[in-house]
Structure formats: structure tokens, C-alpha cells
Design an enzyme around this catalytic site. Structure first.
Site, PDB file in Angstrom:
ATOM      1  N   HIS A 280       0.838  -1.212   0.000  1.00 27.69           N
ATOM      2  CA  HIS A 280       0.000   0.000   0.000  1.00 27.69           C
ATOM      3  C   HIS A 280       0.870   1.257   0.000  1.00 27.69           C
ATOM      4  CE1 HIS A 280      -3.063  -2.612   2.361  1.00 27.69           C
ATOM      5  NE2 HIS A 280      -3.644  -2.364   1.194  1.00 27.69           N
TER       6      HIS A 280
ATOM      7  N   LYS B 228     -18.788  -4.854  10.575  1.00 27.06           N
ATOM      8  CA  LYS B 228     -17.695  -5.843  10.648  1.00 27.06           C
ATOM      9  C   LYS B 228     -16.537  -5.283  11.442  1.00 27.06           C
ATOM     10  CE  LYS B 228     -17.550  -8.446   6.349  1.00 27.06           C
ATOM     11  NZ  LYS B 228     -16.681  -8.486   5.177  1.00 27.06           N
TER      12      LYS B 228
ATOM     13  N   ARG C 106      -1.424  -6.543  -8.078  1.00 27.72           N
ATOM     14  CA  ARG C 106      -0.306  -7.455  -7.819  1.00 27.72           C
ATOM     15  C   ARG C 106      -0.217  -8.573  -8.842  1.00 27.72           C
ATOM     16  NH1 ARG C 106      -2.199  -7.917  -1.735  1.00 27.72           N
ATOM     17  NH2 ARG C 106      -4.061  -7.917  -3.022  1.00 27.72           N
TER      18      ARG C 106
ATOM     19  N   SER D 146      -2.645  -7.650   3.429  1.00 28.97           N
ATOM     20  CA  SER D 146      -2.935  -7.512   4.862  1.00 28.97           C
ATOM     21  C   SER D 146      -3.295  -8.868   5.457  1.00 28.97           C
ATOM     22  CB  SER D 146      -4.103  -6.546   5.073  1.00 28.97           C
ATOM     23  OG  SER D 146      -3.825  -5.294   4.501  1.00 28.97           O
TER      24      SER D 146
END
Ligand code: PNS
Length: 169
Positions: free
Chosen positions: A22, A46, A100, A137
Site C-alpha cells: 500500500h 464488521k 499485484r 494484509s
């Protein structure tokens, strides 16, 4: 004479937590655009691994350390909003995302097309740094949870927080 339009980009994500992948995309966007808003988009229903306030803190540290300086980049969080509405409110013309590889491409292109369908919002894809292609992540969290070493894959403040938070949670 017409007024110059500020070229403002949004770099959106969950950032739970920010990774060096990031950071690379944010730093490159800061060179390409006059202003960059790093937008944490989260679902209030969430709970993430890190509270939104913690994610903001990590990102503010990252922004303070950017090679271009922090002058044209800011961090904001948005709960339960469409990205197109956030961009309209921020008067941002473009979304910047890192890609990616093929899996990201397959996931990101329909979202980019949907955003363009909804409001005409464009997405600029930047090829991810090949040395960070394996970094996400969720993978970083999994590796730390089972005792693996993720030094160099996340900012140092995030590394410390992951080590304090995840093993044995
Ligand atoms: O870091 P992530 O999880 O890949 O980020 C995905 C994110 C938050 C950018 C994406 O889910 C998003 O834009 N969410 C906001 C809600 C929205 O606009 N959904 C429709 C996308 S077409």
C-alpha cells in the site's frame, strides 16, 4: 482564463493494516496527482483486526514519512459508503489502485467498471512493486499469527502492533 482544476486522487482500501505494498502505491500516487486522499472504507457491521482509529494512526505515520512529504496526502475514514459517493464528496476525479497480478486484476476490473458505470469515476491501476507482490494484509496477519517473520513487508509501527496483537489471539 479558466481556473486550474486540482487533480485529486483517492487511494481506497480496508488498510487492516496498511502494508508496504500500500505504501508504495500511495507514494507513487502522491507524485502523479496534486492531492491524494487515502480513504479507509469500512463496514461498520464488521469488526476488523485493528480499530479504524488505529488504522488511521498507522497511515498517518506512513504519510508523514513519504519521500514527497506529507503536504499533498491526507487520511480519511468512511463507514458504509460507496466509493463513488466518497469520491464525489471529495471532488476526486480518479481512484488509484495497485495490481499485484492476475488475481487482483480479476477482482479489481469489475469494481472499476461498476464505478465507471455508476458515476463515470475512472480507476488508474499501477503495477505493484514485484518485490511486494506476495504481500497482503490478510497474508501478513496469518504469517504473524503462526510466528512467521514479516519484517520489511509492513511499516515498523504496524509490525510492532501485529506482534503485540496477533500471536495467540
Ligand atoms: O483493501 P480492499 O479490501 O481491497 O479494499 C476494497 C474497497 C474497500 C476499496 C472496496 O471494497 C470498496 O470500494 N468498498 C466500498 C463500497 C463500494 O463502493 N462497493 C462497490 C464497489 S464497485
Amino acid at each position: 482564463m479558466s481556473e486550474r482544476v486540482i487533480r485529486r486522487a483517492v487511494v481506497p482500501g480496508s488498510y487492516d493494516p496498511v502494508t508496504n505494498g500500500h505504501v508504495d502505491v500511495i507514494a507513487r500516487a502522491a507524485v502523479l496527482y496534486d492531492e491524494v486522499v487515502v480513504a479507509i472504507l469500512h463496514n461498520p457491521a464488521k469488526e476488523g483486526t485493528f480499530a479504524v482509529a488505529e488504522r488511521i494512526g498507522f497511515l498517518e505515520d506512513v504519510v508523514a514519512g513519504l519521500p514527497t512529504g506529507a503536504d499533498n496526502v491526507r487520511v480519511e475514514a468512511f463507514a458504509g459508503r460507496l466509493l463513488v459517493d466518497v469520491c464525489r464528496d471529495l471532488e476526486a476525479q480518479v481512484v488509484v489502485k495497485g495490481l499485484r497480478g492476475g488475481t487482483d486484476f480479476a477482482y479489481e476490473v469489475p469494481m472499476a467498471l461498476m464505478n465507471r458505470h455508476l458515476t463515470g469515476l475512472e480507476t488508474l491501476f499501477l503495477p505493484g512493486d514485484p518485490s511486494l507482490e506476495h504481500v497482503s494484509s490478510s497474508l501478513v496477519k496469518e504469517v504473524v499469527r503462526y510466528g512467521g517473520d514479516v519484517r520489511g513487508l509492513v511499516p515498523d509501527t504496524v509490525l510492532g502492533a501485529l506482534l503485540a496483537r496477533l500471536p495467540g489471539d
